[in-house]
Design an enzyme around this catalytic site. Structure first.
Site, PDB file in Angstrom:
ATOM      1  N   GLY A 155       0.557  -4.853   1.062  1.00 20.26           N
ATOM      2  CA  GLY A 155      -0.698  -4.932   0.327  1.00 20.26           C
ATOM      3  C   GLY A 155      -0.617  -5.778  -0.923  1.00 20.26           C
ATOM      4  O   GLY A 155      -1.615  -6.354  -1.362  1.00 20.26           O
ATOM      5  N   GLY A 204       0.824  -1.188   0.000  1.00 18.92           N
ATOM      6  CA  GLY A 204       0.000   0.000   0.000  1.00 18.92           C
ATOM      7  C   GLY A 204       0.869   1.252   0.000  1.00 18.92           C
ATOM      8  O   GLY A 204       2.064   1.206   0.301  1.00 18.92           O
ATOM      9  N   ASP A 264      -0.201  -7.317   8.099  1.00 24.34           N
ATOM     10  CA  ASP A 264      -1.656  -7.154   8.010  1.00 24.34           C
ATOM     11  C   ASP A 264      -2.171  -7.833   6.750  1.00 24.34           C
ATOM     12  O   ASP A 264      -1.634  -8.856   6.340  1.00 24.34           O
ATOM     13  CB  ASP A 264      -2.035  -5.665   8.087  1.00 24.34           C
ATOM     14  CG  ASP A 264      -1.483  -4.838   6.931  1.00 24.34           C
ATOM     15  OD1 ASP A 264      -0.509  -5.277   6.264  1.00 24.34           O
ATOM     16  OD2 ASP A 264      -2.016  -3.737   6.667  1.00 24.34           O
ATOM     17  N   GLU A 311       6.636  -4.906   7.816  1.00 26.86           N
ATOM     18  CA  GLU A 311       5.974  -3.807   8.521  1.00 26.86           C
ATOM     19  C   GLU A 311       6.586  -3.463   9.880  1.00 26.86           C
ATOM     20  O   GLU A 311       6.554  -2.293  10.288  1.00 26.86           O
ATOM     21  CB  GLU A 311       4.479  -4.127   8.684  1.00 26.86           C
ATOM     22  CG  GLU A 311       3.674  -4.025   7.411  1.00 26.86           C
ATOM     23  CD  GLU A 311       3.835  -5.214   6.483  1.00 26.86           C
ATOM     24  OE1 GLU A 311       3.337  -5.155   5.346  1.00 26.86           O
ATOM     25  OE2 GLU A 311       4.466  -6.216   6.888  1.00 26.86           O
TER      26      GLU A 311
END
Length: 351
Positions: free
Chosen positions: A118, A69, A149, A141
């Protein structure tokens, strides 16, 4: 035939195949909110289209399938006080990933180059994941004060042994050999054969034999394969400090020393949250995992380390984050557990 377009992503239909083409090569095909919304709308349309029986996702540029992302955009929105925009991006991304995970039509991810964050979310939850020779997977991350995530709270704990915990706490990249061994990739193929794979998929034949016909011998395993026993032994400890103690106690192992050094460079808060994710995740569905991840996001966005991590890695690029708290010993275990509790305010549903 082109059936849709938004800045950074295009959609085509060829015969029985719907094709998603990520097209931000200079940004390593990182996902913007416009791309996310366009993909969500297109998948909704294809779900209701009888003549599309399968979907392929690919990226242009060769360097990356999708590097994740657009966290720099999230950082900038936060710095500008645009809280609604910041959370729109998170909600949009998680809604898209949840939709792909429950898609009724098989998704074939053709992964050439980097796949992180992402990019993992939009590729990993379908049944077919084809790795090229340049495939490089990571969930990095914890190095920017965030957490693994996009459903990996559920995915990583299900990998063999403690390899998922290793990936979550180090953020290290692995290649196609390790990914195939772990099940993160289902097939290996040459990137030069990806266009031919797309054409054959468009013909509507059975997917598995098509992919098998282009398969190449799996490349040799990397560190996760070679050091699997050590990883399982050390990462079975009851907390992050215990893992570090086990790594420190391994005699004459450059791998153990490097792994401990990397973990110590990550955000202590992120490490503590990620370890708890790995402990809980094996009992969660992808949708349940995403729900918890969004809950953690709301906690993290009110804190310090994410913004400091993005500053250090992507803005100033000094790679010297000032984590708060600075050590694992200073992390409040009660606060870590509280971050997983249902928020008082209404939460979006990703089911």
């Amino acid at each position: 035939m082109v059936v849709g377009f938004a800045e950074g992503v295009a959609f085509e239909q060829r015969g029985a195949l719907g094709i998603v083409i990520l097209d931000r090569p200079k940004a390593l095909n990182a996902l913007t909110l416009d791309m996310i919304r366009a993909m969500r709308a297109q998948f909704r349309e294809w779900e209701g289209t009888a003549d599309v029986t399968r979907i392929a996702i690919t990226g242009r540029g060769g360097r990356a399938f999708c590097a994740g992302g657009d966290v720099r955009r999230i950082y900038d929105a936060a710095q500008a006080g645009q809280t609604n925009t910041m959370f729109e991006i998170w909600r949009g991304e998680y809604d898209l990933v949840a939709a792909l995970a429950r898609c009724s039509k098989p998704i074939v991810s053709l992964i050439d180059g980097i796949v992180m964050g992402g990019g993992v979310g939009i590729s990993i939850h379908g049944p077919y994941r084809v790795a090229s020779e340049t495939y490089a997977f990571a969930m990095p991350e914890v190095g920017i004060g965030f957490i693994p995530d996009v459903g990996t709270t559920s995915l990583l704990p299900r990998l063999p042994g403690r390899r998922g915990t290793y990936l979550a706490l180090t953020g290290n990249k692995i290649g196609p050999g390790d990914a195939l061994t772990l099940g993160l990739a289902t097939h290996a193929a040459r990137s030069e054969d990806f266009p031919a794979i797309v054409e054959d998929l468009a013909g509507g034949g059975h997917i598995a034999p098509i992919l098998t016909s282009y398969a190449v011998p799996p490349p040799p395993g990397g560190p996760v394969v070679r050091e699997g026993a050590l990883i399982d032994a050390c990462f079975s400890a009851g907390d992050v400090r215990g893992i570090l103690a086990k790594l420190d106690a391994v005699p004459s192992s450059e791998f153990a020393a490097d792994t401990a050094r990397i973990i110590r460079s990550r955000s202590p808060t992120s490490l503590s949250l990620a370890f708890e994710q790995m402990r809980r995740g094996i009992d969660l569905t992808v949708q349940e995992a995403i729900q918890i991840e969004y809950r953690l996001v709301t906690h993290i966005m009110r804190g310090h380390d994410f913004y400091e991590g993005v500053r250090a890695v992507l803005v100033d690029k000094d790679h010297r984050p000032n984590w708060q708290p600075a050590t694992l010993e200073e992390v409040d275990p009660v606060a870590i557990l509280a971050a997983f509790e249902e928020a008082q305010e209404a939460e979006p549903s990703f089911g």
